[in-house]
Design an enzyme around this catalytic site. Sequence first.
Site, PDB file in Angstrom:
ATOM      1  N   ASP A   1      -4.378  -3.755  -2.736  1.00  0.00           N
ATOM      2  CA  ASP A   1      -5.198  -2.442  -2.375  1.00  0.00           C
ATOM      3  C   ASP A   1      -4.929  -1.248  -3.373  1.00  0.00           C
ATOM      4  O   ASP A   1      -5.887  -0.626  -3.839  1.00  0.00           O
ATOM      5  CB  ASP A   1      -5.097  -1.960  -1.176  1.00  0.00           C
TER       6      ASP A   1
ATOM      7  N   ASP B   1       1.041  -0.841  -4.170  1.00  0.00           N
ATOM      8  CA  ASP B   1       1.806  -1.710  -3.583  1.00  0.00           C
ATOM      9  C   ASP B   1       1.740  -3.398  -4.028  1.00  0.00           C
ATOM     10  O   ASP B   1       0.870  -3.475  -4.820  1.00  0.00           O
ATOM     11  CB  ASP B   1       1.835  -1.725  -2.146  1.00  0.00           C
TER      12      ASP B   1
ATOM     13  N   GLU C   1      -1.989   8.035  -5.985  1.00  0.00           N
ATOM     14  CA  GLU C   1      -2.141   6.803  -5.822  1.00  0.00           C
ATOM     15  C   GLU C   1      -3.490   6.191  -6.293  1.00  0.00           C
ATOM     16  O   GLU C   1      -4.614   6.599  -5.711  1.00  0.00           O
ATOM     17  CB  GLU C   1      -1.693   6.185  -4.778  1.00  0.00           C
TER      18      GLU C   1
END
Length: 423
Positions: free
Chosen positions: A19, A22, A406
């Site tokens: 996603d 990670d 992120e």
Amino acid sequence: MLNMPLFHPQRDLVGGYYDAGDNVKFNFPMAFTTTMLSWSVLEFGNSMGADHEHALEAIRWGTDYFLKATSVPDSVVGAVGDPNGDHTCWQRPEDMDTPRTSYVVTKEKPGSEVSAEIAAALAASSMVFKDSDKGYSALLLKRSIEVFEFADKYKGSYGDNIGSGVCPFYCDFSGYMDELVWGAAWLYKATNTPDYWNYVRNNIVSDVTEFGWDSKHAGINVLVSQWAMTDPNNSNPFIPKADQLVCSILPESPAQKSVTYSPGGLLFKPGGSNLQHTTSLSFLLSVYAGYMKANNKVIDCGNNVVVTPAKLVDFTKGQVDYILGKNPLGMSYMVGFGQKFPQKIHHRGSVIPSIDQHPQHIECHGGDEYFKSNSPNPNLLTGAIVGGPAENDTFEDSRSNVAQSEPTTYINAPFVGVLAALL
């Protein structure tokens, strides 16, 4: 010993997308990403030029995986990888040795939202491949119908049944009915079967302004408006709700209340990773502008504010310009685009030296030194859009500031369509 409904070692689950930064495959946001890429191609594929082929490749990478994740009848894989174990380690994908647990929803432990979103992705993508690969398209549609039936027949939230694999990262906060209606709407668009249209009308969702991986409400109204505009008997409540979305967003509208704006003009909604809202809502407005133009429609927001399709296009262009560098910092929030962009994004593969530079295995905490480094990331994740600036237009280029630094697939996917629309 893991109980069997959660762990199915015999399944081939190679493929799909992580996603964000990670190494976990969360199928709920992944399916939304695939749906949005497919919708982008369906609406604006003719403007993509040579990138159209790459868009299809990106979609197929997702749908190939979802065919595997739904290959066992009456069960759907909801996630792959223990999120708590993964988030403890800072490792390259090539090195990860954290548990790769499969979290599966079943008849006994249902997950309607993740199943229905996968059904939506498969239905939308079946239309994408209808001309170029008829056999594959038919397979996607057949599986979509089966998965939707499973999602609707065995209702329940995946957070209640495989919560350890998806919460608190991607718990469903809006309930699963919006995904079921969303899935039915996509199946109606793909099949023209009246039962799906009746399902949408009989289960109308109330929220007007939310749209993203967790909430499909506003997207349902915009999607349905395409055919509702040609049928006055079925325009309510979808077109009024889509109009209300527009009036709740545009700064000059007296009804503007669902979003705020930074001093530099960027759209904001509560919660982290704000650019997911900017790109998703800009996508909806781009699509709705096309539907309005095709039907010679304008929107009256009150106080003499009349919204034309051209005004929606201008609005989305302003948001795109901000994201790509026309902002108080002169910062592009797409990595690799422009002269100034984030250098220390929160992404394992970008932060840790590549196999070429560091062929040795990196243990769970072996990557921590690179995370803590003040040096720019060694690997440029070109094209990735990060969470974006704070509401005062400031930006902390720091791996520790996850909300700002992120990148995610569900930020990028809607942006594909918005850029193609502007072309």
